[in-house]
Design a protein around this motif. Structure first.
Motif, PDB file in Angstrom:
ATOM      1  N   GLU A   5       0.838  -1.200   0.000  1.00 19.37           N
ATOM      2  CA  GLU A   5       0.000   0.000   0.000  1.00 19.37           C
ATOM      3  C   GLU A   5       0.874   1.251   0.000  1.00 19.37           C
ATOM      4  OE1 GLU A   5      -3.269   2.610   0.055  1.00 19.37           O
ATOM      5  OE2 GLU A   5      -2.983   0.572  -0.674  1.00 19.37           O
ATOM      6  N   ARG A   8       1.894   1.842  -3.463  1.00 22.87           N
ATOM      7  CA  ARG A   8       0.766   2.359  -4.234  1.00 22.87           C
ATOM      8  C   ARG A   8       0.585   3.858  -3.984  1.00 22.87           C
ATOM      9  NH1 ARG A   8      -4.476   3.502  -4.520  1.00 22.87           N
ATOM     10  NH2 ARG A   8      -4.965   3.374  -2.319  1.00 22.87           N
ATOM     11  N   GLN A   9       0.719   4.251  -2.740  1.00 21.55           N
ATOM     12  CA  GLN A   9       0.597   5.668  -2.401  1.00 21.55           C
ATOM     13  C   GLN A   9       1.735   6.489  -3.003  1.00 21.55           C
ATOM     14  OE1 GLN A   9      -1.954   7.234  -0.977  1.00 21.55           O
ATOM     15  NE2 GLN A   9      -3.075   5.331  -0.676  1.00 21.55           N
ATOM     16  N   LEU A  10       2.934   5.928  -3.022  1.00 19.13           N
ATOM     17  CA  LEU A  10       4.054   6.607  -3.686  1.00 19.13           C
ATOM     18  C   LEU A  10       3.721   6.834  -5.161  1.00 19.13           C
ATOM     19  CD1 LEU A  10       7.237   4.791  -2.292  1.00 19.13           C
ATOM     20  CD2 LEU A  10       6.486   7.122  -1.769  1.00 19.13           C
ATOM     21  N   LYS A  12       0.726   7.157  -6.478  1.00 18.06           N
ATOM     22  CA  LYS A  12      -0.252   8.247  -6.566  1.00 18.06           C
ATOM     23  C   LYS A  12       0.440   9.596  -6.484  1.00 18.06           C
ATOM     24  CE  LYS A  12      -3.953   8.392  -4.053  1.00 18.06           C
ATOM     25  NZ  LYS A  12      -4.971   8.225  -2.983  1.00 18.06           N
ATOM     26  N   ALA A  13       1.469   9.662  -5.633  1.00 10.26           N
ATOM     27  CA  ALA A  13       2.210  10.912  -5.454  1.00 10.26           C
ATOM     28  C   ALA A  13       3.171  11.167  -6.606  1.00 10.26           C
ATOM     29  CB  ALA A  13       2.973  10.886  -4.134  1.00 10.26           C
ATOM     30  N   VAL A  48       2.805   9.648   3.521  1.00  9.53           N
ATOM     31  CA  VAL A  48       2.687   9.223   2.120  1.00  9.53           C
ATOM     32  C   VAL A  48       1.237   9.296   1.632  1.00  9.53           C
ATOM     33  CG1 VAL A  48       2.424   6.702   2.401  1.00  9.53           C
ATOM     34  CG2 VAL A  48       3.653   7.612   0.429  1.00  9.53           C
ATOM     35  N   VAL A  49       0.268   9.037   2.496  1.00  9.22           N
ATOM     36  CA  VAL A  49      -1.136   9.162   2.102  1.00  9.22           C
ATOM     37  C   VAL A  49      -1.462  10.627   1.800  1.00  9.22           C
ATOM     38  CG1 VAL A  49      -3.520   9.009   2.950  1.00  9.22           C
ATOM     39  CG2 VAL A  49      -1.969   7.081   3.236  1.00  9.22           C
ATOM     40  N   GLY A  52       0.006  11.531  -1.540  1.00  9.77           N
ATOM     41  CA  GLY A  52      -0.800  10.986  -2.630  1.00  9.77           C
ATOM     42  C   GLY A  52      -2.074  11.778  -2.861  1.00  9.77           C
ATOM     43  N   GLU A  53      -2.754  12.132  -1.780  1.00 11.41           N
ATOM     44  CA  GLU A  53      -3.995  12.911  -1.899  1.00 11.41           C
ATOM     45  C   GLU A  53      -3.723  14.308  -2.445  1.00 11.41           C
ATOM     46  OE1 GLU A  53      -7.262  11.950  -1.446  1.00 11.41           O
ATOM     47  OE2 GLU A  53      -6.326   9.968  -1.370  1.00 11.41           O
ATOM     48  N   ALA A  55      -1.223  15.217  -4.364  1.00 14.73           N
ATOM     49  CA  ALA A  55      -0.864  15.097  -5.778  1.00 14.73           C
ATOM     50  C   ALA A  55      -2.114  14.901  -6.635  1.00 14.73           C
ATOM     51  CB  ALA A  55       0.117  13.948  -5.973  1.00 14.73           C
ATOM     52  N   GLU A  56      -3.055  14.068  -6.166  1.00 13.69           N
ATOM     53  CA  GLU A  56      -4.288  13.843  -6.922  1.00 13.69           C
ATOM     54  C   GLU A  56      -5.102  15.123  -7.092  1.00 13.69           C
ATOM     55  OE1 GLU A  56      -6.684  10.690  -5.282  1.00 13.69           O
ATOM     56  OE2 GLU A  56      -5.805   9.267  -6.692  1.00 13.69           O
TER      57      GLU A  56
END
Length: 90
Positions: A5, A8-10, A12-13, A48-49, A52-53, A55-56
């Motif tokens: 996970e 995965r967050q990396l 997203k970022a 990291v979460v 990711g958020e 960056a999105e």
């Protein structure tokens, strides 16, 4: 958070583990150790979460984090002068 996970967050970022380490002043070997255990500490999971958020949503997290004056952690057991061990006996 498990290591998969975290990766995965990396993604997203839009950054690699090495870049994450550089941004937050984390020794890259620490990420290697986390990958071996499969678990990421809660504080890095939160970071990291959020990356990711942000960056999105098109927010520049790198500039925000890099504006904080972070100092890398000293190795465990390091004395104030950065050397391991104690005083030499004469």
């Amino acid at each position: 958070m498990d290591y998969e996970e975290f990766k995965r967050q990396l993604g997203k970022a839009g950054i690699s583990g090495r870049e994450f380490s550089r941004i937050v002043k984390l020794n890259p070997n620490s990420l290697t150790n986390y990958s071996k255990t499969g678990k990421i500490p809660a504080h890095w999971a939160i970071v990291v979460v959020l990356m990711g958020e942000m960056a999105e949503k098109g927010l520049d997290f790198k500039t925000v984090i890099e504006s904080v004056e972070l100092e890398p952690n000293k190795p465990r057991g390091a004395a104030k002068d950065g050397q391991f061990g104690g005083n030499r006996k004469e």
